[in-house]
Motif scaffolding. Structure first.
Motif, PDB file in Angstrom:
ATOM      1  N   TYR A 129     -18.818  42.701 -85.130  1.00 33.68           N
ATOM      2  CA  TYR A 129     -18.104  42.680 -83.848  1.00 33.68           C
ATOM      3  C   TYR A 129     -18.915  43.349 -82.749  1.00 33.68           C
ATOM      4  O   TYR A 129     -19.487  44.433 -82.934  1.00 33.68           O
ATOM      5  N   ARG A 130     -18.957  42.713 -81.590  1.00 29.31           N
ATOM      6  CA  ARG A 130     -19.462  43.306 -80.362  1.00 29.31           C
ATOM      7  C   ARG A 130     -18.562  42.860 -79.218  1.00 29.31           C
ATOM      8  O   ARG A 130     -18.110  41.720 -79.199  1.00 29.31           O
ATOM      9  N   PHE A 131     -18.309  43.751 -78.282  1.00 27.09           N
ATOM     10  CA  PHE A 131     -17.478  43.414 -77.123  1.00 27.09           C
ATOM     11  C   PHE A 131     -18.365  42.713 -76.102  1.00 27.09           C
ATOM     12  O   PHE A 131     -19.250  43.332 -75.508  1.00 27.09           O
ATOM     13  N   THR A 132     -18.145  41.437 -75.889  1.00 26.54           N
ATOM     14  CA  THR A 132     -19.069  40.619 -75.085  1.00 26.54           C
ATOM     15  C   THR A 132     -18.408  40.016 -73.845  1.00 26.54           C
ATOM     16  O   THR A 132     -18.919  39.041 -73.296  1.00 26.54           O
ATOM     17  N   ARG A 133     -17.306  40.571 -73.392  1.00 27.55           N
ATOM     18  CA  ARG A 133     -16.632  39.997 -72.228  1.00 27.55           C
ATOM     19  C   ARG A 133     -17.491  40.076 -70.980  1.00 27.55           C
ATOM     20  O   ARG A 133     -17.464  39.180 -70.126  1.00 27.55           O
ATOM     21  N   TYR A 134     -18.267  41.138 -70.851  1.00 30.54           N
ATOM     22  CA  TYR A 134     -19.010  41.367 -69.612  1.00 30.54           C
ATOM     23  C   TYR A 134     -20.522  41.239 -69.774  1.00 30.54           C
ATOM     24  O   TYR A 134     -21.243  41.195 -68.780  1.00 30.54           O
ATOM     25  N   ARG A 135     -20.995  41.207 -70.998  1.00 31.77           N
ATOM     26  CA  ARG A 135     -22.429  40.979 -71.214  1.00 31.77           C
ATOM     27  C   ARG A 135     -22.624  40.398 -72.599  1.00 31.77           C
ATOM     28  O   ARG A 135     -21.820  40.617 -73.504  1.00 31.77           O
ATOM     29  N   SER A 136     -23.716  39.657 -72.770  1.00 24.04           N
ATOM     30  CA  SER A 136     -23.990  39.024 -74.054  1.00 24.04           C
ATOM     31  C   SER A 136     -24.470  40.062 -75.059  1.00 24.04           C
ATOM     32  O   SER A 136     -25.025  41.099 -74.688  1.00 24.04           O
ATOM     33  N   ALA A 137     -24.267  39.763 -76.319  1.00 27.69           N
ATOM     34  CA  ALA A 137     -24.775  40.636 -77.375  1.00 27.69           C
ATOM     35  C   ALA A 137     -26.298  40.625 -77.363  1.00 27.69           C
ATOM     36  O   ALA A 137     -26.933  39.620 -77.016  1.00 27.69           O
ATOM     37  N   ALA A 138     -26.899  41.752 -77.724  1.00 29.80           N
ATOM     38  CA  ALA A 138     -28.357  41.868 -77.695  1.00 29.80           C
ATOM     39  C   ALA A 138     -29.025  40.944 -78.697  1.00 29.80           C
ATOM     40  O   ALA A 138     -30.152  40.485 -78.477  1.00 29.80           O
ATOM     41  N   ARG A 139     -28.364  40.654 -79.798  1.00 26.97           N
ATOM     42  CA  ARG A 139     -28.926  39.762 -80.818  1.00 26.97           C
ATOM     43  C   ARG A 139     -27.790  39.120 -81.599  1.00 26.97           C
ATOM     44  O   ARG A 139     -26.652  39.575 -81.568  1.00 26.97           O
ATOM     45  N   ARG A 140     -28.110  38.050 -82.277  1.00 24.35           N
ATOM     46  CA  ARG A 140     -27.125  37.359 -83.095  1.00 24.35           C
ATOM     47  C   ARG A 140     -27.074  38.003 -84.479  1.00 24.35           C
ATOM     48  O   ARG A 140     -28.112  38.364 -85.044  1.00 24.35           O
ATOM     49  N   PRO A 141     -25.892  38.110 -85.058  1.00 24.55           N
ATOM     50  CA  PRO A 141     -25.793  38.707 -86.394  1.00 24.55           C
ATOM     51  C   PRO A 141     -26.260  37.748 -87.471  1.00 24.55           C
ATOM     52  O   PRO A 141     -26.276  36.518 -87.279  1.00 24.55           O
ATOM     53  N   ALA A 142     -26.647  38.295 -88.614  1.00 21.02           N
ATOM     54  CA  ALA A 142     -26.855  37.468 -89.800  1.00 21.02           C
ATOM     55  C   ALA A 142     -25.510  36.916 -90.234  1.00 21.02           C
ATOM     56  O   ALA A 142     -24.456  37.487 -89.943  1.00 21.02           O
ATOM     57  N   ARG A 143     -25.526  35.793 -90.950  1.00 21.32           N
ATOM     58  CA  ARG A 143     -24.286  35.119 -91.338  1.00 21.32           C
ATOM     59  C   ARG A 143     -24.100  35.164 -92.855  1.00 21.32           C
ATOM     60  O   ARG A 143     -25.068  35.199 -93.612  1.00 21.32           O
ATOM     61  N   LEU A 144     -22.848  35.145 -93.260  1.00 21.47           N
ATOM     62  CA  LEU A 144     -22.498  35.182 -94.670  1.00 21.47           C
ATOM     63  C   LEU A 144     -21.960  33.825 -95.096  1.00 21.47           C
ATOM     64  O   LEU A 144     -21.033  33.293 -94.471  1.00 21.47           O
ATOM     65  N   MET A 197     -16.730  34.490 -82.407  1.00 20.07           N
ATOM     66  CA  MET A 197     -16.693  33.691 -83.632  1.00 20.07           C
ATOM     67  C   MET A 197     -17.233  34.517 -84.794  1.00 20.07           C
ATOM     68  O   MET A 197     -18.276  35.156 -84.676  1.00 20.07           O
ATOM     69  N   LEU A 198     -16.528  34.493 -85.908  1.00 21.38           N
ATOM     70  CA  LEU A 198     -16.966  35.263 -87.065  1.00 21.38           C
ATOM     71  C   LEU A 198     -18.276  34.698 -87.609  1.00 21.38           C
ATOM     72  O   LEU A 198     -18.457  33.479 -87.663  1.00 21.38           O
ATOM     73  N   PRO A 199     -19.183  35.576 -88.061  1.00 22.16           N
ATOM     74  CA  PRO A 199     -20.506  35.130 -88.523  1.00 22.16           C
ATOM     75  C   PRO A 199     -20.476  34.649 -89.975  1.00 22.16           C
ATOM     76  O   PRO A 199     -21.074  35.268 -90.869  1.00 22.16           O
ATOM     77  N   VAL A 200     -19.776  33.560 -90.219  1.00 23.61           N
ATOM     78  CA  VAL A 200     -19.661  33.039 -91.577  1.00 23.61           C
ATOM     79  C   VAL A 200     -20.002  31.556 -91.590  1.00 23.61           C
ATOM     80  O   VAL A 200     -19.890  30.863 -90.576  1.00 23.61           O
ATOM     81  N   GLU A 201     -20.395  31.081 -92.756  1.00 21.47           N
ATOM     82  CA  GLU A 201     -20.733  29.679 -92.996  1.00 21.47           C
ATOM     83  C   GLU A 201     -19.885  29.191 -94.158  1.00 21.47           C
ATOM     84  O   GLU A 201     -19.871  29.797 -95.232  1.00 21.47           O
ATOM     85  N   THR A 202     -19.161  28.106 -93.932  1.00 22.97           N
ATOM     86  CA  THR A 202     -18.272  27.593 -94.979  1.00 22.97           C
ATOM     87  C   THR A 202     -18.877  26.431 -95.759  1.00 22.97           C
ATOM     88  O   THR A 202     -18.285  26.005 -96.751  1.00 22.97           O
ATOM     89  N   ASP A 203     -20.029  25.923 -95.321  1.00 23.14           N
ATOM     90  CA  ASP A 203     -20.676  24.815 -96.039  1.00 23.14           C
ATOM     91  C   ASP A 203     -21.404  25.366 -97.257  1.00 23.14           C
ATOM     92  O   ASP A 203     -22.420  26.062 -97.115  1.00 23.14           O
TER      93      ASP A 203
END
Length: 472
Positions: free
Chosen positions: A112-127, A1-7
């Motif tokens: 972007y992080r490739f997460t098919r086989y393992r979770s991302a180390a941290r969540r990105p900041a959102r725009l 999911m793209l790290p964006v906020e539409t509200d």
């Protein structure tokens, strides 16, 4: 999911973009404690320099240096590190205007992080999006799809799964999708069938058709070799290490097709993907074999590791039969192109100067560059065969990318405007906006280039005679 906020009402922090020449004025507009902090920390607004701004509640904002880039540009790369440089899962809005598209695209590409086989180390900041950035988000989603396809190991992405990716985007956009396999493949795409004969995973061709009658037809042909052992002319261990990416050309054109359909480009679209594995078994094709092609030309196999051009030969012939206004193929085709231009510059070959100029200009415009190489007729005889119409490799170990392009040209009708991209589709090292791994190289350039071509030419009836071929 793209790290964006539409509200637009969601609470967010301000992100300031400052060119070095504008820093004095920016400091004068800041509160004394923020200006003092920036000066004391040695902030000079050099390109990529990021500072968090203090405030009464702790964090009051951030400022990103742009260096000398005062002018608004379309490059996303200056903003490619923001998603993981700002605090985890924090929400930000852009203070300045005029860069929204580039910032949104760079932010998302960098997240972007490739997460098919393992979770991302941290969540990105959102725009937080304020205004319309649909184009940037569509581009980012297509690029994420391309990267996921290229990064997936061949054990989980065989010919069937690659074809399914074409089916998936077709279903989303109400496009017609046809999968050609079995006897129909052997009859209609015999070279692709020959390349895939050595694998227990059967080859197939995925054909997607979309668009409205009356719009010009754009044909996209992608090399989808899901893994390339080299066949009986076996690659070395090092040469085979990244061969899951040998379907990179197909992945990039799948992403381009998705982008064209999402943004409703006024074209009729034909996407043709050759989904195949070049493997080894008692059924594999051999050096010195002579194979048939859809064009009726017999090809002597000088090397089984030059299989990508065989896949494209059938696809180009099929696409040419549909009389497209423009035809583009993309492939991770030769190491020679990387030797000549390195990993970041795809080699562009074209039989039409106006088409090549539009694509090259688009690449520069969106910071997705290509470099044109010649279709030098003087090397065409290097592909001569004493037992067939043509050999799939040259008799001389030079100009490999040029010779491969000349081979492909044999299967393109002379009146069709055609461009061939020999690309790498991979980031060897991580850079802002470009994580290590699969890359949607040239996808943005091709999209904008097609827009340029369409704006100046509205239909197949306007197809002109290609420019003279390069002879020196």
């Amino acid at each position: 999911m793209l790290p964006v906020e539409t509200d637009p009402a969601a609470a967010s922090l301000p992100l300031h973009l400052v060119a070095a020449a504008d820093l004095p004025g920016f400091l004068r507009q800041r509160a004394a404690d923020q200006a003092g902090f920036l000066e004391a920390s040695g902030f000079t607004a050099k390109a990529g320099e990021l500072r968090l701004l203090p405030g009464p509640g702790g964090l009051a904002g951030a400022v990103l240096g742009l260096g000398a880039a005062r002018a608004v540009g379309a490059s996303p790369w200056p903003y490619g590190s923001l998603a993981f440089s700002l605090p985890e899962d924090s929400l930000w809005h852009l203070e300045e205007t005029g860069r929204e598209e580039a910032v949104a695209l760079g932010w998302c590409l960098g997240a972007y992080r490739f997460t098919r086989y393992r979770s991302a180390a941290r969540r990105p900041a959102r725009l937080q999006l304020k205004g319309e950035q649909g184009r940037a988000l569509a581009t980012a989603r297509a690029a994420w799809r391309v990267r996921d396809l290229i990064n997936t190991p061949a054990a989980d992405l065989g010919p069937e799964e690659l074809a399914a990716a074409v089916t998936a985007i077709g279903k989303t956009h109400q496009a017609e999708v046809e999968i050609v396999e079995g006897p129909a493949l052997a009859e209609g795409f015999p070279a692709i069938a020959a390349v895939g004969a050595g694998s227990h995973r059967a080859p197939r061709v995925a054909l997607l058709r979309w668009g409205r009658e009356g719009d010009p037809l754009v044909a996209l042909c992608g090399k989808g070799v899901v893994f390339d052992t080299g066949g009986l002319d076996l690659k070395s261990a090092e040469g085979m290490r990244r061969m899951k990416k040998d379907m990179g050309g197909a992945a990039i054109l799948i992403g381009l097709a998705e982008l064209i359909m999402t943004l409703d480009l006024p074209v009729r679209l034909l996407l043709a993907v050759g989904c195949v594995e070049n493997s080894i078994s008692d059924r594999a094709f051999r050096p010195s074999d002579v194979i048939r092609t859809r064009a009726g030309l017999a090809v002597e196999i000088g090397n089984t590791d030059a299989e990508g051009r065989l896949v494209l030969a059938d696809l180009l012939r099929y696409a040419g039969e549909q009389e497209p206004a423009w035809m583009i193929d993309a492939a991770t085709l030769t190491g020679a192109a990387r030797q000549a231009l390195g990993p970041d510059l795809p080699a562009l070959f074209s039989n039409d100067d106006s088409m090549a100029d539009s694509l090259l200009a688009a690449g520069l415009q969106v910071a997705d560059p290509m470099w044109r190489m010649p279709l030098h007729d003087g090397y065409a005889s290097w592909l001569d065969s004493s037992v067939a119409d043509i050999n799939n490799v040259a008799a001389r170990p030079m100009a490999g990318a040029v010779v491969a392009a000349l081979f492909l040209r044999k299967f393109v009708p002379e009146h069709i405007r055609w461009s061939h991209l020999d690309l790498y589709a991979w980031n060897d090292v991580a850079r802002p906006g470009r994580p290590e791994g699969g890359e949607a190289q040239a996808m943005r350039a091709l999209h904008v280039g097609l827009e340029k071509l369409i704006s100046g030419d509205k239909g197949p009836a306007a197809v002109s005679k290609p420019a003279p071929r390069h002879t020196k």
